[in-house]
Design an enzyme around this catalytic site. Structure first.
Site, mmCIF file in Angstrom:
data_model
loop_
_atom_site.group_PDB
_atom_site.id
_atom_site.type_symbol
_atom_site.label_atom_id
_atom_site.label_comp_id
_atom_site.label_asym_id
_atom_site.label_seq_id
_atom_site.Cartn_x
_atom_site.Cartn_y
_atom_site.Cartn_z
ATOM 1 N N VAL A 49 -0.831 -2.182 2.703
ATOM 2 C CA VAL A 49 -0.927 -2.820 2.320
ATOM 3 C C VAL A 49 -1.227 -4.002 3.253
ATOM 4 C CG1 VAL A 49 1.402 -4.334 2.697
ATOM 5 C CG2 VAL A 49 1.520 -1.698 2.630
ATOM 6 N N HIS A 50 -2.311 -4.612 2.428
ATOM 7 C CA HIS A 50 -2.308 -6.044 2.998
ATOM 8 C C HIS A 50 -1.907 -7.437 2.444
ATOM 9 C CE1 HIS A 50 -5.567 -5.177 0.815
ATOM 10 N NE2 HIS A 50 -6.169 -6.501 0.467
ATOM 11 N N ARG A 51 -2.422 -7.434 1.639
ATOM 12 C CA ARG A 51 -2.273 -8.832 0.717
ATOM 13 C C ARG A 51 -0.749 -9.773 1.661
ATOM 14 N NH1 ARG A 51 -5.094 -9.953 -3.272
ATOM 15 N NH2 ARG A 51 -3.823 -11.015 -3.888
ATOM 16 N N ASP A 56 -1.272 -2.518 -2.203
ATOM 17 C CA ASP A 56 -1.760 -4.271 -2.962
ATOM 18 C C ASP A 56 -2.962 -4.144 -2.998
ATOM 19 O OD1 ASP A 56 -2.570 -4.412 -0.392
ATOM 20 O OD2 ASP A 56 -0.495 -6.007 0.202
#
Length: 390
Positions: free
Chosen positions: A207-209, A283
């Site tokens: 998860v990074h967006r 993501d």
């Protein structure tokens, strides 16, 4: 391979996905490649060690860009690249994808009337809320050679009125990247031991967006659904530094207790874990591609995607919240039968020869005056790649 002068091709990048996807092209260009790193991913975990792991040459680094707002990254990168291209004029400039670094490189090439080659052209999410969508549209308008990874990407460019003679169907360089860097079976097994997981017995998540991390409600929903999945299977979460900071700022650190959190992984480590995951949840745009080469099911947690090719068989697109958990459980319930079906499918992103096609295009595009260079590859569809072996 190219016969071009040393350091005559400026390869402008700034993030680790760009490093991964341009490694084989840089290898094929050999001494002709000059790597220029804007520092968009500026720390050692997210970029520095990737250079060593991928065997890339030491780049020319720009300064004052990493961690800054988008407009500052683009403007500062443009100013420094313009100065660099003035001092050392390249024969051509290569950018990949849709990052701020890629847009700065494209603008700098255009300002100095340098041939611009866009690797991975024609991706479209049709979502104006994505900064990357604006970046990729602008780069495609500026590029002299548009390297479309898939027929759908080519169709997007043609629908926007871009000339067919500027578009080449090359395949996606991610296919050769996965094949080159996936660890062998014994090394993959060794990666599982410290995490206490077994093949096909865990979920791997990333998860990074900003759409998932900058909104505390969305971030809480994603982490909550992953924690729910962890009641069934272990969930391994390599934690992006930016995501960790957002989790701490939102007071959500307790949500990590149910997950097996690791530091950011090297590319080979990530591929090794992804190869044996029962399910991927991410993501990331790159993971959407990599899952098709590895033959693994994926739940994509985003509002939109520019890679619909992955959605046909390999991936499901969901928003943060209960539909994430529902989609993940549906995929997990299909178990081995789903994984075997996906493993038998070819990747929609090409045959693993994209970098060779792009290198040949560069040899033609950047050939010194009076030299025709080697013939360009035919603009025929790149055959699909079969997933990597078990």
């Amino acid at each position: 391979m190219t016969g071009l002068p040393p350091r005559s091709i400026a390869v402008v990048l700034g993030t680790r996905p760009e490093l991964v996807k341009l490694t084989e092209l840089c290898r094929l260009l050999g001494p002709a490649a000059r790597l220029v790193h804007t520092g968009q991913h500026y720390d050692e975990d997210m970029s520095g060690r990737f250079l060593a792991e991928l065997g890339l040459p030491e780049p020319t680094y720009l300064t004052g860009i990493g961690g800054r707002p988008r407009a500052v990254q683009i403007s500062a990168g443009l100013a420094q690249l313009d100065a660099l291209f003035t001092r050392h004029r390249p024969c051509a400039v290569v950018v990949q994808g849709d990052t701020n670094a890629a847009l700065a490189g494209a603008l700098a090439a255009n300002a100095r009337e340098l041939p611009l080659v866009h690797v991975e052209a024609g991706l479209r999410s049709h979502d104006r809320a994505m900064p990357e969508e604006h970046n990729r549209v602008l780069i495609d308008r500026l590029a002299d050679v548009l390297c479309a990874a898939t027929p759908e990407n080519r169709d997007n460019l043609l629908a926007e009125g871009l000339p067919a003679d500027r578009i080449e169907l090359t395949g996606n360089t991610v296919v050769e990247a996965v094949r080159a860097h996936l660890p062998g079976a014994r090394d993959r097994d060794a990666l599982l031991v410290p995490l206490g997981v077994r093949p096909d017995g865990y979920v791997l998540a990333t998860v990074h967006r900003p759409e998932n991390t900058d909104d505390p409600a969305a971030l809480s929903a994603v982490l909550g659904e992953l924690a729910g999945l962890a009641r069934t299977l272990p969930v391994v979460l390599p934690l992006h530094p930016r995501t960790r900071a957002r989790i701490e700022a939102a007071g959500l650190a307790g949500a990590l207790d149910a997950l097996r959190v690791t530091a950011p992984l090297g590319y080979a480590q990530f591929l090794g874990l992804a190869r044996h995951a029962a399910l991927l949840v991410s993501d990331s745009g790159g993971v959407q591609e990599e899952a098709t080469v590895l033959g693994r099911p994926l739940v994509v947690v985003r509002n939109s995607t520019e890679r619909p090719e992955a959605m046909a068989d390999f991936a499901t697109l969901v928003r943060p919240g209960p539909e994430l958990g529902a989609a993940a459980r549906e995929r997990l319930d299909q178990g081995r039968a789903l994984r075997e079906r996906l493993a038998a499918l070819p990747s929609p992103f090409g045959d693993g020869l994209a970098s060779r096609r792009i290198a040949a295009l560069l040899a033609r595009t950047a050939a010194p005056a009076g030299s025709a260079g080697p013939p360009a590859p035919a603009a025929a569809p790149a055959p699909a790649a079969r997933p990597v072996a078990a």
